[in-house]
Motif scaffolding. Structure first.
Motif, PDB file in Angstrom:
ATOM      1  N   CYS A  80      -1.198  21.116   4.656  1.00 44.35           N
ATOM      2  CA  CYS A  80      -0.836  20.429   5.901  1.00 44.35           C
ATOM      3  C   CYS A  80      -2.054  19.900   6.638  1.00 44.35           C
ATOM      4  O   CYS A  80      -2.119  18.729   6.997  1.00 44.35           O
ATOM      5  N   VAL A  81      -3.025  20.749   6.868  1.00 43.54           N
ATOM      6  CA  VAL A  81      -4.162  20.373   7.708  1.00 43.54           C
ATOM      7  C   VAL A  81      -5.182  19.531   6.947  1.00 43.54           C
ATOM      8  O   VAL A  81      -5.747  18.577   7.493  1.00 43.54           O
ATOM      9  N   ILE A  82      -5.412  19.836   5.686  1.00 43.54           N
ATOM     10  CA  ILE A  82      -6.514  19.220   4.951  1.00 43.54           C
ATOM     11  C   ILE A  82      -6.083  18.004   4.134  1.00 43.54           C
ATOM     12  O   ILE A  82      -6.801  17.008   4.039  1.00 43.54           O
ATOM     13  N   PRO A 142      -3.781  14.662   8.185  1.00 43.15           N
ATOM     14  CA  PRO A 142      -4.448  13.393   7.851  1.00 43.15           C
ATOM     15  C   PRO A 142      -3.455  12.259   7.612  1.00 43.15           C
ATOM     16  O   PRO A 142      -3.740  11.102   7.944  1.00 43.15           O
ATOM     17  N   LYS A 143      -2.291  12.583   7.045  1.00 40.76           N
ATOM     18  CA  LYS A 143      -1.279  11.545   6.839  1.00 40.76           C
ATOM     19  C   LYS A 143      -0.829  10.962   8.170  1.00 40.76           C
ATOM     20  O   LYS A 143      -0.712   9.746   8.317  1.00 40.76           O
ATOM     21  N   TRP A 168     -11.920   0.949   6.745  1.00 36.73           N
ATOM     22  CA  TRP A 168     -11.570   2.221   6.129  1.00 36.73           C
ATOM     23  C   TRP A 168     -12.710   3.229   6.228  1.00 36.73           C
ATOM     24  O   TRP A 168     -12.491   4.415   6.497  1.00 36.73           O
ATOM     25  N   GLU A 169     -13.927   2.763   6.015  1.00 36.91           N
ATOM     26  CA  GLU A 169     -15.083   3.671   6.037  1.00 36.91           C
ATOM     27  C   GLU A 169     -15.231   4.329   7.409  1.00 36.91           C
ATOM     28  O   GLU A 169     -15.473   5.534   7.518  1.00 36.91           O
ATOM     29  N   SER A 170     -15.074   3.545   8.459  1.00 31.41           N
ATOM     30  CA  SER A 170     -15.180   4.090   9.814  1.00 31.41           C
ATOM     31  C   SER A 170     -14.063   5.095  10.086  1.00 31.41           C
ATOM     32  O   SER A 170     -14.303   6.194  10.593  1.00 31.41           O
ATOM     33  N   PHE A 171     -12.835   4.724   9.747  1.00 35.59           N
ATOM     34  CA  PHE A 171     -11.698   5.626   9.969  1.00 35.59           C
ATOM     35  C   PHE A 171     -11.871   6.912   9.180  1.00 35.59           C
ATOM     36  O   PHE A 171     -11.634   8.019   9.704  1.00 35.59           O
ATOM     37  N   ARG A 172     -12.280   6.795   7.913  1.00 38.31           N
ATOM     38  CA  ARG A 172     -12.410   7.988   7.076  1.00 38.31           C
ATOM     39  C   ARG A 172     -13.466   8.946   7.631  1.00 38.31           C
ATOM     40  O   ARG A 172     -13.303  10.172   7.579  1.00 38.31           O
ATOM     41  N   THR A 202     -14.304  14.231  10.172  1.00 40.54           N
ATOM     42  CA  THR A 202     -14.817  15.019  11.299  1.00 40.54           C
ATOM     43  C   THR A 202     -13.702  15.847  11.930  1.00 40.54           C
ATOM     44  O   THR A 202     -13.882  17.025  12.253  1.00 40.54           O
ATOM     45  N   GLU A 203     -12.537  15.237  12.081  1.00 38.49           N
ATOM     46  CA  GLU A 203     -11.404  15.947  12.666  1.00 38.49           C
ATOM     47  C   GLU A 203     -10.912  17.068  11.760  1.00 38.49           C
ATOM     48  O   GLU A 203     -10.592  18.170  12.232  1.00 38.49           O
TER      49      GLU A 203
END
Length: 457
Positions: free
Chosen positions: A44-46, A51-52, A82-86, A91-92
């Protein structure tokens, strides 16, 4: 009396296992250990819900400039990075994993970052050879996505892989028709990927209400997703010499099509391999799930199992509830069976599907029903001249007048179904809904303003 190293040893650091471990330690004063071979937080978390859902949010901004223009805003549409979002996503996820580790530590749980297997009814062995005894063992190892058995299936990715892509492909084939396939079809399309989806059945989202399934399928097609049902594949091959290059897909009708990437969303399997379960007497089902009773106890009295590894209702809140019921039963002297009835859930397609209770076809098999349903363009999208429709649907027993099922297809349907789920779990009747004053102007007011059945059966 035999002396044990621990009162409880939990195998698996996902949401269910962590909750059971820290509540047993913190509220029942049990001596508890937990072993996790991967990252704390589990699927769920990882690599699942969290993330979904963040990707759902990211993809939802794609249409915002066009919609805003109808409301007087001039917003230039930019490109998705995508790179920025990822980077923000990782980090989250790191932060959330840290929270899980801290919760365990603060509760006094001993944590082992290793794979564990069961050696006997009261003994757990870690990868490094260390063994620990426990009065009770709780298996909460979850599940994993699986590839279909076809030639070169390893050329396709699965849901665990999607969060680690260096770049997004230009085109992607998604194979499958379940909620994971449909959610990622909507997500990736919103992020700019040309998405094709193949499903071998007649309609996507099997097991959900037929009317809701049809509306979501039509909405996906209207958005530009190339959804093809009754379509399956027989083999994959590299389209060129580059191992990271396009994939040639052979369909069962013989046609060959190329895609930059293939994503299999064709099922999941419980993580029970090489754990020593059957050797000590734990029974496994046909899909390798751990068989348990209503108290999550296995055929071995000292061993329990919760969450996706039991393949009952594979939802994170259910695993957490099962973990809490386990602690009540085993450590608090309050035998608590797990209640799997009337569980609300959501599918995060665009629009979302929120559902609780029986589908129309399921309810009709049990007795006479009235169906109240309405489908319309909501105010926000109608004003922006968009075709998207929403659905509000109640299935009602003619005899008891109780609401047997509620199905909502709409933006934020997951938020709406939580509230409806409370009423339906309490046994609300159609007349209870009728007595509730509508909140106007909202989409949700339609749930309490449908006076006449659309049909009966």
């Amino acid at each position: 009396m035999m002396s044990f190293d621990y009162d409880l040893f939990v195998i698996g650091g996902g949401s269910g296992g962590v909750r059971a471990a820290r509540v047993a330690a913190g509220e029942a004063n049990a001596k508890v250990a937990l072993a996790e071979e991967d990252r704390y937080g589990g699927t769920c978390v990882i690599r699942g819900c969290v993330p979904k859902k963040l990707m759902v949010y990211a993809s939802s901004y794609a249409d915002m400039p066009e919609t805003a223009a109808h409301y007087g805003w001039e917003i230039n549409k930019g490109a998705f990075n995508w790179e920025s979002f990822r980077g923000h996503l990782n980090t989250e996820l790191d932060r959330l994993e840290g929270v899980y580790r801290k919760l365990l530590k603060n509760s006094g749980v001993d944590s082992f970052d290793q794979r564990a297997r069961i050696k006997d009814a009261h003994t757990v062995e870690l990868d490094n050879g260390d063994t620990y005894t426990a009065k009770h063992i709780l298996v909460a190892t979850g599940g994993r996505p699986v590839r279909p058995e076809l030639k070169n299936a390893e050329l396709g990715i699965v849901s665990d892989d999607i969060f680690h892509l260096e770049t997004l492909p230009k085109s992607m084939l998604i194979v499958g028709g379940g909620y994971i396939a449909c959610e990622f079809a909507c997500i990736l399309h919103g992020l700019g990927v040309e998405v094709t989806q193949y499903y071998r059945g007649e309609q996507i989202l099997r097991g959900f209400d037929d009317e809701a399934r049809e509306l979501i399928a039509n909405s996906m097609k209207e958005r530009g997703i190339d959804l093809q049902v009754e379509t399956d594949i027989s083999a994959l091959a590299l389209a060129g010499d580059d191992s990271n290059g396009p994939v040639r897909v052979t369909r069962k009708d013989g046609e060959e099509v190329e895609f930059d990437m293939v994503f299999f969303a064709t099922g999941r399997r419980p993580n029970t391999d090489s754990m020593g379960l059957e050797e000590v007497g734990v029974k496994l089902g046909r899909s390798s799930e751990i068989e348990v009773d209503e108290y999550s106890q296995t055929a071995v009295p000292s061993i329990y199992a919760i969450g996706d590894v039991t393949d009952r209702v594979n939802l994170t809140p259910v695993a957490i509830r099962e973990g809490m019921a386990f602690v009540e039963t085993v450590f608090k002297g309050n035998p608590t069976p797990v209640d799997h009835a009337l569980i609300p859930s959501a599918v995060f397609t665009q629009p979302e599907l929120g559902t609780v209770g029986l589908t129309e076809s399921e309810a009709a098999k049990l007795g006479a029903i009235d169906v109240y349903a309405t489908s319309f363009r909501p105010m926000q999208t109608a004003f922006a001249d968009k075709p998207e429709k929403v659905l509000m649907k109640l299935i009602v027993s003619q005899e008891s007048r109780k609401i047997l099922g509620c199905h909502i297809v709409a933006p934020d349907a997951g938020e709406l179904i939580q509230m409806a789920g409370i009423a339906i779990k309490m046994g609300a009747t159609k007349e209870d809904f009728d007595r509730t004053v509508a909140v106007h102007p909202t989409m949700s007011e339609e749930i309490v303003t449908m006076r006449s059945p659309t049909r009966s059966g």
